[in-house]
Write an enzyme that holds these catalytic residues in place. Sequence first.
Site, mmCIF file in Angstrom:
data_model
loop_
_atom_site.group_PDB
_atom_site.id
_atom_site.type_symbol
_atom_site.label_atom_id
_atom_site.label_comp_id
_atom_site.label_asym_id
_atom_site.label_seq_id
_atom_site.Cartn_x
_atom_site.Cartn_y
_atom_site.Cartn_z
ATOM 1 N N TYR A 146 0.789 -1.226 0.000
ATOM 2 C CA TYR A 146 0.000 0.000 0.000
ATOM 3 C C TYR A 146 0.826 1.283 0.000
ATOM 4 O O TYR A 146 0.261 2.368 -0.041
ATOM 5 C CB TYR A 146 -0.951 -0.001 1.203
ATOM 6 C CG TYR A 146 -1.846 -1.210 1.225
ATOM 7 C CD1 TYR A 146 -2.801 -1.407 0.231
ATOM 8 C CD2 TYR A 146 -1.737 -2.174 2.222
ATOM 9 C CE1 TYR A 146 -3.621 -2.519 0.232
ATOM 10 C CE2 TYR A 146 -2.556 -3.284 2.242
ATOM 11 C CZ TYR A 146 -3.492 -3.453 1.243
ATOM 12 O OH TYR A 146 -4.301 -4.550 1.245
ATOM 13 N N HIS A 180 -8.057 1.638 -6.032
ATOM 14 C CA HIS A 180 -7.346 0.741 -5.108
ATOM 15 C C HIS A 180 -5.860 1.009 -5.235
ATOM 16 O O HIS A 180 -5.341 1.171 -6.344
ATOM 17 C CB HIS A 180 -7.656 -0.725 -5.427
ATOM 18 C CG HIS A 180 -9.101 -1.042 -5.263
ATOM 19 N ND1 HIS A 180 -9.674 -1.234 -4.032
ATOM 20 C CD2 HIS A 180 -10.092 -1.143 -6.176
ATOM 21 C CE1 HIS A 180 -10.971 -1.450 -4.196
ATOM 22 N NE2 HIS A 180 -11.248 -1.394 -5.489
#
Length: 144
Positions: free
Chosen positions: A24, A102
């Site tokens: 991430y 995302h």
Amino acid sequence: MAQQILVLHGPNLNLLGSREPHLYGSLTLAQINQGLETLAAQLGVGLTAWQSNHEGALVERIQAARQDGTDFIIINAAAYTHTSVAVRDALAAVAIPFIEVHLSNLYKREPFRQHSYLSDLAVGLVCGLGADGYEAAVRYAARH
């Protein structure tokens, strides 16, 4: 052209910067939001960023967008992407155009993460570009 953009962040995104940075990235959610607010100001649009770990709260915020002048939604529903008919139904009910974002590439992840309840309703899907994906979505939203 969108005048007001709502950016919604789903569960666990409040842990960005420390949660699995190999997937991430190392930016915190506050840093991502600050960058998006700066970009929106440069583009001449308003931007509100909001995060919740709770499905019902996300649904209520989506519903509120109908009344608060939101022209475009950018949503990273996180885990709810793969599980929440409620989030999908809320997005369908308000009929505000949205982009699904995302940070990681869903298609390089576990099979259960490769299904989205949102994608077929979305104007577009951006995944795998890290925080840059949010910026791409803001740029698109500002022009449409």
